[in-house]
Design a protein around this motif. Structure first.
Motif, PDB file in Angstrom:
ATOM      1  N   LEU A   1       0.845  -1.186   0.000  1.00 29.71           N
ATOM      2  CA  LEU A   1       0.000   0.000   0.000  1.00 29.71           C
ATOM      3  C   LEU A   1       0.887   1.245   0.000  1.00 29.71           C
ATOM      4  CD1 LEU A   1      -2.680  -1.059   2.642  1.00 29.71           C
ATOM      5  CD2 LEU A   1      -3.068  -0.762   0.182  1.00 29.71           C
ATOM      6  N   GLU A   2       0.476   2.257  -0.747  1.00 32.65           N
ATOM      7  CA  GLU A   2       1.260   3.491  -0.848  1.00 32.65           C
ATOM      8  C   GLU A   2       0.764   4.509   0.175  1.00 32.65           C
ATOM      9  OE1 GLU A   2       0.787   4.607  -4.926  1.00 32.65           O
ATOM     10  OE2 GLU A   2       1.901   2.863  -5.683  1.00 32.65           O
ATOM     11  N   TYR A   3       1.699   5.110   0.912  1.00 36.63           N
ATOM     12  CA  TYR A   3       1.328   6.091   1.927  1.00 36.63           C
ATOM     13  C   TYR A   3       2.537   6.951   2.265  1.00 36.63           C
ATOM     14  CZ  TYR A   3       3.930   3.246   5.266  1.00 36.63           C
ATOM     15  OH  TYR A   3       4.926   2.575   5.922  1.00 36.63           O
ATOM     16  N   THR A   4       2.309   8.133   2.808  1.00 34.26           N
ATOM     17  CA  THR A   4       3.406   9.004   3.237  1.00 34.26           C
ATOM     18  C   THR A   4       3.221   9.475   4.673  1.00 34.26           C
ATOM     19  OG1 THR A   4       2.306  10.991   2.366  1.00 34.26           O
ATOM     20  CG2 THR A   4       3.809   9.836   0.881  1.00 34.26           C
ATOM     21  N   SER A   5       2.174   9.030   5.342  1.00 35.23           N
ATOM     22  CA  SER A   5       1.952   9.401   6.740  1.00 35.23           C
ATOM     23  C   SER A   5       1.190   8.272   7.428  1.00 35.23           C
ATOM     24  CB  SER A   5       1.142  10.701   6.843  1.00 35.23           C
ATOM     25  OG  SER A   5      -0.197  10.478   6.394  1.00 35.23           O
ATOM     26  N   VAL A   6       1.159   8.306   8.750  1.00 38.17           N
ATOM     27  CA  VAL A   6       0.432   7.278   9.496  1.00 38.17           C
ATOM     28  C   VAL A   6      -1.050   7.325   9.144  1.00 38.17           C
ATOM     29  CG1 VAL A   6      -0.135   6.378  11.776  1.00 38.17           C
ATOM     30  CG2 VAL A   6       2.119   7.357  11.367  1.00 38.17           C
ATOM     31  N   PHE A   7      -1.604   8.521   8.997  1.00 38.53           N
ATOM     32  CA  PHE A   7      -3.023   8.603   8.644  1.00 38.53           C
ATOM     33  C   PHE A   7      -3.281   8.022   7.260  1.00 38.53           C
ATOM     34  CE2 PHE A   7      -6.473  10.778   6.385  1.00 38.53           C
ATOM     35  CZ  PHE A   7      -7.537  10.264   7.119  1.00 38.53           C
ATOM     36  N   GLU A   8      -2.424   8.314   6.294  1.00 35.38           N
ATOM     37  CA  GLU A   8      -2.609   7.752   4.951  1.00 35.38           C
ATOM     38  C   GLU A   8      -2.554   6.229   4.999  1.00 35.38           C
ATOM     39  OE1 GLU A   8       0.026   9.403   2.072  1.00 35.38           O
ATOM     40  OE2 GLU A   8      -0.873  11.399   2.156  1.00 35.38           O
ATOM     41  N   LEU A   9      -1.663   5.689   5.820  1.00 38.14           N
ATOM     42  CA  LEU A   9      -1.596   4.235   5.973  1.00 38.14           C
ATOM     43  C   LEU A   9      -2.896   3.700   6.559  1.00 38.14           C
ATOM     44  CD1 LEU A   9      -0.055   1.492   6.041  1.00 38.14           C
ATOM     45  CD2 LEU A   9       0.722   2.141   8.333  1.00 38.14           C
ATOM     46  N   LEU A  10      -3.371   4.315   7.634  1.00 42.89           N
ATOM     47  CA  LEU A  10      -4.623   3.880   8.268  1.00 42.89           C
ATOM     48  C   LEU A  10      -5.774   3.904   7.268  1.00 42.89           C
ATOM     49  CD1 LEU A  10      -6.429   3.203  10.756  1.00 42.89           C
ATOM     50  CD2 LEU A  10      -6.609   5.671  11.129  1.00 42.89           C
ATOM     51  N   ALA A  11      -5.898   4.986   6.526  1.00 47.14           N
ATOM     52  CA  ALA A  11      -6.992   5.109   5.555  1.00 47.14           C
ATOM     53  C   ALA A  11      -6.868   4.048   4.459  1.00 47.14           C
ATOM     54  CB  ALA A  11      -6.986   6.507   4.939  1.00 47.14           C
ATOM     55  N   ALA A  12      -5.645   3.819   3.985  1.00 55.24           N
ATOM     56  CA  ALA A  12      -5.437   2.829   2.919  1.00 55.24           C
ATOM     57  C   ALA A  12      -5.792   1.428   3.396  1.00 55.24           C
ATOM     58  CB  ALA A  12      -3.993   2.879   2.431  1.00 55.24           C
ATOM     59  N   VAL A  13      -5.394   1.092   4.616  1.00 57.30           N
ATOM     60  CA  VAL A  13      -5.701  -0.245   5.133  1.00 57.30           C
ATOM     61  C   VAL A  13      -7.203  -0.393   5.334  1.00 57.30           C
ATOM     62  CG1 VAL A  13      -5.292  -1.907   6.979  1.00 57.30           C
ATOM     63  CG2 VAL A  13      -3.449  -0.428   6.241  1.00 57.30           C
ATOM     64  N   LEU A  14      -7.854   0.647   5.832  1.00 54.40           N
ATOM     65  CA  LEU A  14      -9.309   0.608   5.998  1.00 54.40           C
ATOM     66  C   LEU A  14      -9.994   0.367   4.644  1.00 54.40           C
ATOM     67  CD1 LEU A  14     -11.391   3.105   8.167  1.00 54.40           C
ATOM     68  CD2 LEU A  14     -12.167   2.425   5.904  1.00 54.40           C
ATOM     69  N   LEU A  15      -9.485   1.015   3.607  1.00 54.09           N
ATOM     70  CA  LEU A  15     -10.082   0.872   2.274  1.00 54.09           C
ATOM     71  C   LEU A  15      -9.761  -0.464   1.616  1.00 54.09           C
ATOM     72  CD1 LEU A  15      -9.301   4.434   0.842  1.00 54.09           C
ATOM     73  CD2 LEU A  15     -11.521   3.602   1.644  1.00 54.09           C
ATOM     74  N   SER A  16      -8.740  -1.166   2.128  1.00 56.37           N
ATOM     75  CA  SER A  16      -8.254  -2.363   1.439  1.00 56.37           C
ATOM     76  C   SER A  16      -9.027  -3.638   1.760  1.00 56.37           C
ATOM     77  CB  SER A  16      -6.772  -2.587   1.769  1.00 56.37           C
ATOM     78  OG  SER A  16      -6.608  -3.005   3.112  1.00 56.37           O
ATOM     79  N   ALA A  17      -9.964  -3.577   2.710  1.00 51.92           N
ATOM     80  CA  ALA A  17     -10.733  -4.781   3.055  1.00 51.92           C
ATOM     81  C   ALA A  17     -11.455  -5.305   1.811  1.00 51.92           C
ATOM     82  CB  ALA A  17     -11.745  -4.460   4.151  1.00 51.92           C
TER      83      ALA A  17
ATOM     84  N   GLN B   1     -11.303  13.672  19.093  1.00 57.34           N
ATOM     85  CA  GLN B   1     -10.790  13.012  20.300  1.00 57.34           C
ATOM     86  C   GLN B   1      -9.268  12.856  20.341  1.00 57.34           C
ATOM     87  OE1 GLN B   1     -12.901   9.325  21.096  1.00 57.34           O
ATOM     88  NE2 GLN B   1     -14.846  10.168  20.380  1.00 57.34           N
ATOM     89  N   HIS B   2      -8.607  12.963  19.176  1.00 56.23           N
ATOM     90  CA  HIS B   2      -7.169  12.688  19.147  1.00 56.23           C
ATOM     91  C   HIS B   2      -6.358  13.808  18.496  1.00 56.23           C
ATOM     92  CE1 HIS B   2      -7.916   8.560  20.489  1.00 56.23           C
ATOM     93  NE2 HIS B   2      -8.870   8.484  19.575  1.00 56.23           N
ATOM     94  N   GLY B   3      -6.959  14.960  18.350  1.00 56.26           N
ATOM     95  CA  GLY B   3      -6.225  16.082  17.777  1.00 56.26           C
ATOM     96  C   GLY B   3      -5.762  15.852  16.354  1.00 56.26           C
ATOM     97  N   GLY B   4      -6.487  14.994  15.623  1.00 56.42           N
ATOM     98  CA  GLY B   4      -6.135  14.712  14.240  1.00 56.42           C
ATOM     99  C   GLY B   4      -4.983  13.733  14.079  1.00 56.42           C
ATOM    100  N   VAL B   5      -4.539  13.143  15.200  1.00 55.35           N
ATOM    101  CA  VAL B   5      -3.400  12.232  15.175  1.00 55.35           C
ATOM    102  C   VAL B   5      -3.893  10.793  15.358  1.00 55.35           C
ATOM    103  CG1 VAL B   5      -1.239  11.583  16.330  1.00 55.35           C
ATOM    104  CG2 VAL B   5      -1.869  13.999  16.106  1.00 55.35           C
ATOM    105  N   VAL B   6      -3.311   9.866  14.611  1.00 56.19           N
ATOM    106  CA  VAL B   6      -3.664   8.448  14.740  1.00 56.19           C
ATOM    107  C   VAL B   6      -3.122   7.920  16.071  1.00 56.19           C
ATOM    108  CG1 VAL B   6      -3.398   6.135  13.761  1.00 56.19           C
ATOM    109  CG2 VAL B   6      -3.649   8.117  12.238  1.00 56.19           C
TER     110      VAL B   6
END
Length: 219
Positions: free
Chosen positions: A24-40, A99-104
């Motif tokens: 999966l392609e990502y450049t931040s922790v949030f991009e990784l989280l979003a990509a994994v969520l979308l990959s199901a 709840q997390h200040g925009g941080v994963v």
């Protein structure tokens, strides 16, 4: 798989791919989280095609929220189950902002509290983003764990717990990448490619599949 075979099994995988990573392609922790969520129930290739369009426009929780649900759907509609995934991602972004200040978050409990994020997704983020020795058991790892005899189990959780117990500590952080890639490209579902498998000597699967015989062409 005998205990004595486990160390050379992973040593062989490591030698072939010393620094494995997610496809999966990502450049931040949030991009990784979003990509994994979308990959199901979707391929990494398909997710990457969508996120290559999405992330230049919206790559933070707030930016996703600013798109709105329909806007987000427009970017990811090529991915299976995109409507429910878009809804989950929007809900997740709202929680991250509020709840997390925009941080994963870095804990399993906080990650699994996010909509659309189950144990497997949490394990990927904990492993890939934060370097924790977790096992994200997808269909590939479930198959490889059972077929090779490395970690037999009737459920993904059972396989995960077996892997955590049997994989030597030196290989734990990278093990889930090696197993996913091995299942994706070599130990495939329909017909494992035993004839080109470097770890075949350590695997319990029998009979080994032979190389396909080239078709003879008429003269």
């Amino acid at each position: 798989m005998k205990t004595a075979a486990i160390e050379p099994f992973f040593a062989t995988l490591q030698a072939a791919n010393p620094q494995p990573n997610t496809e999966l392609e990502y450049t931040s922790v949030f991009e990784l989280l979003a990509a994994v969520l979308l990959s199901a129930q979707a391929t990494d290739v398909g997710v990457n095609k969508a996120t290559r369009r999405l992330y230049p426009v919206a790559s933070t929780p707030q930016a996703i929220l600013d798109l709105g649900l329909e806007g987000l759907e427009g970017f990811i509609k090529t991915i299976g189950l995109y409507r429910s995934k878009a809804r989950h991602l929007m809900q997740t972004c709202r929680i991250l902002v509020d709840q997390h200040g925009g941080v994963v978050p870095r804990t399993r409990e906080a990650l699994e509290a996010l909509p659309g994020v189950g144990r497997k997704t949490a394990n990927v983020v904990l492993n890939v983003a934060f370097g924790e020795p977790t096992m994200a058991v997808d269909t590939h790892i479930f198959r490889v764990g059972n077929r090779t005899g490395l970690a037999p189990g009737k459920t993904p959780l059972a396989v995960e717990l077996q892997l955590l117990k049997r994989v030597p500590k030196a290989y734990l952080v990278d093990a889930h990448h090696w197993l996913i890639l091995h299942g994706r490209y070599i130990c495939q579902a329909r017909k494992p490619r035993c004839w080109e498998c470097a770890v075949s000597p350590y695997c319990d699967y029998k009979p080994k599949t032979p190389a396909p015989v080239p078709e003879r062409r008429g003269g």
